[in-house]
Design a protein around this motif. Structure first.
Motif, PDB file in Angstrom:
ATOM      1  N   SER A 113      15.261 -10.753   3.267  1.00 27.58           N
ATOM      2  CA  SER A 113      14.743 -11.856   4.082  1.00 27.58           C
ATOM      3  C   SER A 113      13.710 -11.393   5.111  1.00 27.58           C
ATOM      4  O   SER A 113      12.927 -12.198   5.606  1.00 27.58           O
ATOM      5  N   LEU A 114      13.683 -10.107   5.422  1.00 24.33           N
ATOM      6  CA  LEU A 114      12.730  -9.577   6.403  1.00 24.33           C
ATOM      7  C   LEU A 114      11.575  -8.807   5.773  1.00 24.33           C
ATOM      8  O   LEU A 114      10.672  -8.356   6.480  1.00 24.33           O
ATOM      9  N   GLU A 115      11.585  -8.656   4.454  1.00 23.65           N
ATOM     10  CA  GLU A 115      10.589  -7.804   3.802  1.00 23.65           C
ATOM     11  C   GLU A 115       9.152  -8.253   4.049  1.00 23.65           C
ATOM     12  O   GLU A 115       8.286  -7.428   4.319  1.00 23.65           O
ATOM     13  N   ASP A 116       8.875  -9.535   3.983  1.00 25.24           N
ATOM     14  CA  ASP A 116       7.501 -10.006   4.216  1.00 25.24           C
ATOM     15  C   ASP A 116       7.060  -9.728   5.645  1.00 25.24           C
ATOM     16  O   ASP A 116       5.919  -9.313   5.895  1.00 25.24           O
ATOM     17  N   ALA A 117       7.950  -9.926   6.595  1.00 24.29           N
ATOM     18  CA  ALA A 117       7.624  -9.659   7.994  1.00 24.29           C
ATOM     19  C   ALA A 117       7.386  -8.171   8.220  1.00 24.29           C
ATOM     20  O   ALA A 117       6.490  -7.786   8.978  1.00 24.29           O
ATOM     21  N   VAL A 118       8.168  -7.332   7.557  1.00 23.50           N
ATOM     22  CA  VAL A 118       7.986  -5.884   7.681  1.00 23.50           C
ATOM     23  C   VAL A 118       6.640  -5.473   7.097  1.00 23.50           C
ATOM     24  O   VAL A 118       5.901  -4.698   7.713  1.00 23.50           O
ATOM     25  N   ARG A 119       6.293  -5.986   5.952  1.00 24.64           N
ATOM     26  CA  ARG A 119       4.993  -5.675   5.350  1.00 24.64           C
ATOM     27  C   ARG A 119       3.857  -6.074   6.293  1.00 24.64           C
ATOM     28  O   ARG A 119       2.879  -5.352   6.450  1.00 24.64           O
ATOM     29  N   SER A 120       3.987  -7.222   6.924  1.00 19.00           N
ATOM     30  CA  SER A 120       2.980  -7.687   7.869  1.00 19.00           C
ATOM     31  C   SER A 120       2.896  -6.742   9.067  1.00 19.00           C
ATOM     32  O   SER A 120       1.792  -6.414   9.531  1.00 19.00           O
ATOM     33  N   ALA A 121       4.027  -6.295   9.576  1.00 15.90           N
ATOM     34  CA  ALA A 121       4.045  -5.364  10.700  1.00 15.90           C
ATOM     35  C   ALA A 121       3.398  -4.039  10.319  1.00 15.90           C
ATOM     36  O   ALA A 121       2.661  -3.449  11.114  1.00 15.90           O
ATOM     37  N   VAL A 122       3.653  -3.574   9.108  1.00 17.26           N
ATOM     38  CA  VAL A 122       3.055  -2.322   8.633  1.00 17.26           C
ATOM     39  C   VAL A 122       1.536  -2.465   8.578  1.00 17.26           C
ATOM     40  O   VAL A 122       0.806  -1.582   9.042  1.00 17.26           O
ATOM     41  N   LEU A 123       1.067  -3.562   8.033  1.00 13.74           N
ATOM     42  CA  LEU A 123      -0.383  -3.788   7.950  1.00 13.74           C
ATOM     43  C   LEU A 123      -1.017  -3.939   9.326  1.00 13.74           C
ATOM     44  O   LEU A 123      -2.174  -3.573   9.529  1.00 13.74           O
ATOM     45  N   GLY A 124      -0.269  -4.464  10.294  1.00 13.29           N
ATOM     46  CA  GLY A 124      -0.796  -4.693  11.623  1.00 13.29           C
ATOM     47  C   GLY A 124      -0.657  -3.522  12.576  1.00 13.29           C
ATOM     48  O   GLY A 124      -1.119  -3.592  13.715  1.00 13.29           O
ATOM     49  N   CYS A 125      -0.061  -2.436  12.120  1.00 10.57           N
ATOM     50  CA  CYS A 125       0.133  -1.272  12.985  1.00 10.57           C
ATOM     51  C   CYS A 125      -1.224  -0.626  13.260  1.00 10.57           C
ATOM     52  O   CYS A 125      -1.898  -0.161  12.339  1.00 10.57           O
ATOM     53  N   PRO A 126      -1.646  -0.568  14.522  1.00 10.50           N
ATOM     54  CA  PRO A 126      -2.983  -0.058  14.826  1.00 10.50           C
ATOM     55  C   PRO A 126      -3.169   1.438  14.568  1.00 10.50           C
ATOM     56  O   PRO A 126      -4.289   1.896  14.381  1.00 10.50           O
ATOM     57  N   SER A 127      -2.080   2.182  14.513  1.00  5.93           N
ATOM     58  CA  SER A 127      -2.206   3.625  14.307  1.00  5.93           C
ATOM     59  C   SER A 127      -1.895   4.064  12.881  1.00  5.93           C
ATOM     60  O   SER A 127      -2.081   5.222  12.539  1.00  5.93           O
ATOM     61  N   GLY A 128      -1.385   3.147  12.068  1.00  4.71           N
ATOM     62  CA  GLY A 128      -0.999   3.514  10.708  1.00  4.71           C
ATOM     63  C   GLY A 128       0.274   4.335  10.654  1.00  4.71           C
ATOM     64  O   GLY A 128       0.520   5.045   9.684  1.00  4.71           O
ATOM     65  N   ALA A 129       1.099   4.217  11.681  1.00  2.00           N
ATOM     66  CA  ALA A 129       2.332   5.008  11.762  1.00  2.00           C
ATOM     67  C   ALA A 129       3.444   4.473  10.873  1.00  2.00           C
ATOM     68  O   ALA A 129       4.420   5.170  10.610  1.00  2.00           O
ATOM     69  N   LEU A 130       3.313   3.248  10.393  1.00  2.00           N
ATOM     70  CA  LEU A 130       4.372   2.622   9.599  1.00  2.00           C
ATOM     71  C   LEU A 130       3.988   2.568   8.131  1.00  2.00           C
ATOM     72  O   LEU A 130       2.824   2.378   7.781  1.00  2.00           O
ATOM     73  N   SER A 131       5.001   2.697   7.291  1.00  4.22           N
ATOM     74  CA  SER A 131       4.791   2.558   5.851  1.00  4.22           C
ATOM     75  C   SER A 131       6.089   2.055   5.222  1.00  4.22           C
ATOM     76  O   SER A 131       7.145   2.090   5.846  1.00  4.22           O
ATOM     77  N   VAL A 132       5.968   1.564   4.000  1.00  2.82           N
ATOM     78  CA  VAL A 132       7.143   1.138   3.244  1.00  2.82           C
ATOM     79  C   VAL A 132       7.107   1.752   1.860  1.00  2.82           C
ATOM     80  O   VAL A 132       6.042   1.943   1.268  1.00  2.82           O
TER      81      VAL A 132
END
Length: 65
Positions: free
Chosen positions: A43-62
């Protein structure tokens, strides 16, 4: 889905926490990202993907299953 956070790249913007507080948090000492849930529910996967794409430093990935 498995979420990864590179704390060395994080610039502590907090965008991930604002978008998905059930998955991301920030350290009190310096604001660097901390994972609350490394494997979020579907249920949170789409929101997580959006957060990863919006990370200004590129520190997040899935990693998709």
């Amino acid at each position: 889905m498995k979420v990864r956070a590179d704390t060395g790249l994080c610039v502590a913007s907090g965008m991930c926490v604002l978008n998905v507080p059930d998955v991301f948090d920030q350290r009190e000492s310096d604001g660097v990202v901390e994972l609350v849930l490394a494997e979020p529910p579907s249920s949170l996967e789409d929101a997580v993907r959006s957060a990863v794409l919006g990370c200004p430093s590129g520190a997040l990935s899935v990693d998709e299953d």
